[in-house]
Design a protein around this motif. Structure first.
Motif, PDB file in Angstrom:
ATOM      1  N   LEU A 170      -4.121   4.511  -6.968  1.00 44.55           N
ATOM      2  CA  LEU A 170      -4.531   5.372  -5.854  1.00 44.55           C
ATOM      3  C   LEU A 170      -5.794   4.849  -5.186  1.00 44.55           C
ATOM      4  O   LEU A 170      -5.948   4.963  -3.965  1.00 44.55           O
ATOM      5  N   VAL A 178      -4.717   2.286  -2.897  1.00 46.96           N
ATOM      6  CA  VAL A 178      -4.025   2.840  -1.729  1.00 46.96           C
ATOM      7  C   VAL A 178      -5.006   3.379  -0.693  1.00 46.96           C
ATOM      8  O   VAL A 178      -4.892   3.097   0.505  1.00 46.96           O
ATOM      9  N   PHE A 179      -6.006   4.149  -1.136  1.00 45.18           N
ATOM     10  CA  PHE A 179      -6.865   4.870  -0.208  1.00 45.18           C
ATOM     11  C   PHE A 179      -8.202   4.192   0.080  1.00 45.18           C
ATOM     12  O   PHE A 179      -8.943   4.634   0.952  1.00 45.18           O
ATOM     13  N   ARG A 205       0.819  -1.211   0.000  1.00 41.49           N
ATOM     14  CA  ARG A 205       0.000   0.000   0.000  1.00 41.49           C
ATOM     15  C   ARG A 205       0.854   1.264   0.000  1.00 41.49           C
ATOM     16  O   ARG A 205       0.681   2.142  -0.855  1.00 41.49           O
ATOM     17  N   SER A 231      -2.587   5.321 -12.972  1.00 41.62           N
ATOM     18  CA  SER A 231      -2.261   5.885 -11.659  1.00 41.62           C
ATOM     19  C   SER A 231      -3.478   5.954 -10.750  1.00 41.62           C
ATOM     20  O   SER A 231      -3.385   5.667  -9.551  1.00 41.62           O
ATOM     21  N   LEU A 232      -4.620   6.339 -11.319  1.00 42.17           N
ATOM     22  CA  LEU A 232      -5.839   6.421 -10.509  1.00 42.17           C
ATOM     23  C   LEU A 232      -6.228   5.060  -9.956  1.00 42.17           C
ATOM     24  O   LEU A 232      -6.730   4.951  -8.823  1.00 42.17           O
ATOM     25  N   LEU A 239       1.866   4.236  -3.105  1.00 43.71           N
ATOM     26  CA  LEU A 239       1.767   5.683  -2.921  1.00 43.71           C
ATOM     27  C   LEU A 239       3.110   6.344  -3.181  1.00 43.71           C
ATOM     28  O   LEU A 239       3.191   7.380  -3.856  1.00 43.71           O
ATOM     29  N   THR A 265       3.871   6.345  -6.914  1.00 42.93           N
ATOM     30  CA  THR A 265       3.016   7.303  -7.619  1.00 42.93           C
ATOM     31  C   THR A 265       3.561   8.716  -7.484  1.00 42.93           C
ATOM     32  O   THR A 265       3.568   9.493  -8.450  1.00 42.93           O
ATOM     33  N   ILE A 266       4.046   9.059  -6.304  1.00 42.12           N
ATOM     34  CA  ILE A 266       4.632  10.384  -6.083  1.00 42.12           C
ATOM     35  C   ILE A 266       5.870  10.576  -6.950  1.00 42.12           C
ATOM     36  O   ILE A 266       6.059  11.631  -7.578  1.00 42.12           O
ATOM     37  N   GLU A 280      -5.398  -1.199 -14.940  1.00 47.52           N
ATOM     38  CA  GLU A 280      -3.948  -1.033 -14.808  1.00 47.52           C
ATOM     39  C   GLU A 280      -3.205  -1.692 -15.976  1.00 47.52           C
ATOM     40  O   GLU A 280      -2.269  -1.108 -16.545  1.00 47.52           O
TER      41      GLU A 280
END
Length: 312
Positions: free
Chosen positions: A249, A252-253, A177, A245-246, A181, A184-185, A271
């Protein structure tokens, strides 16, 4: 109903994996054959080849992660194995994004027309600019691996303290997880670069069309066509990578939401569409690859229909 949706998603996912492997392998094969024939390969074809190889590696890493997190969640994983899976994904994803970004830079410098002295200086040194970009990205890759490796160690230590055993099972999802993130950053930088190239290409095209109207020339010429093709390539990359990417995310969230099997499969499908679908965009956008692809399709049609291909 859920069973039907799951079957459709699984079928779509399998098709995406197969098409992705075939498309990227085709690009590598055509360029290797071209190199063997002429004993040289252009700089842009070198980028296409390495990008296709990185995409094959990315697909392998994605299907490996899919097996672990979705299909075999109770598999016992050691610390070393978790690191191998995640670092392999980080590396292949890094080159997949950055090499596509280098293509955006290459098209921008080759096609755009600006009178700025800095732009003209860079335009005359396209190969050097792209090479420096790739080398600079290696520093970001090193930092990404360093941060990711640290996160893995910290999270695994916490899991081991809480569960009193030295192996990982379903906690692989928890470990990945923060890694998702972090990655992605790090990949926001190439995304921003590609978006900037896209906006500058639009501005260059607008100026070019304005000059053509002023000079009363035709509405379409070689430069306009080149601008449009480059914009199509860059915007497709941006759209596919945004969806890619979405999807990460969301994982992740919204881990609880993602626990629904159909939702998880939907995220995996979106993906895999990036490394698989973008390969065909690149093939159709490149004249030589497109011609080779159409020739192969024609040859297969003739073989399947029992007719002899013309010119054979």
């Amino acid at each position: 109903m859920n069973g039907v949706i799951r079957y459709i998603l699984l079928t779509t996912l399998n098709v995406e994996f197969i098409m992705g492997y075939l498309g990227n392998a085709f690009t590598v094969l055509v360029n290797i054959m071209e190199w063997a024939k002429r004993r040289k390969i252009s700089f842009i074809d070198q980028i296409f080849t390495t990008l296709a190889i990185s995409r094959i590696g990315l697909l392998v890493s994605l299907i490996e992660s899919l097996f672990v997190s979705e299909w075999y969640p109770d598999t016992i994983l050691t610390r070393r194995r978790v690191k191998q899976i995640i670092i392999f994904w980080v590396v292949t994803n890094h080159f997949s994004i950055w090499l596509a970004t280098c293509l955006s830079i290459f098209y921008f410098l080759k096609i755009s027309n600006f009178s700025n002295s800095i732009f003209l200086h860079l335009k005359c040194r396209v190969k050097k600019v792209v090479s420096v970009t790739i080398l600079a990205s290696l520093l970001l890759l090193f930092l990404n691996i360093l941060v990711t490796n640290t996160h893995i160690d910290v999270l695994i230590d916490e899991i081991q303290i809480n569960t009193f055993y030295n192996a990982l099972s379903s906690n692989y999802t928890q470990v990945s997880r923060l890694v998702l993130l972090t990655n992605t950053i790090f990949t926001l930088i190439p995304f921003t670069v590609s978006l900037t190239m896209f906006l500058l290409l639009i501005f260059s095209l607008w100026r070019h069309l304005k000059n053509m109207q002023r000079n009363a020339e035709g509405s379409r010429d070689v430069s306009t066509t080149a601008h449009v093709k480059a914009l199509q390539m860059v915007v497709t990359f941006l759209l596919l990578y945004t969806v890619f990417s979405l999807s990460f995310l969301v994982q992740v969230f919204n881990m609880e939401f993602q626990q629904k099997h159909s939702v998880a499969l939907l995220l995996w499908t979106t993906e895999v569409a990036f490394p698989s679908g973008h390969s065909y965009v690149l093939i159709l956008g490149n004249t030589r690859l497109r011609q080779a692809f159409l020739s192969m399709v024609w040859w297969l049609r003739c073989r399947l229909s029992g007719a002899e291909p013309s010119g054979s």
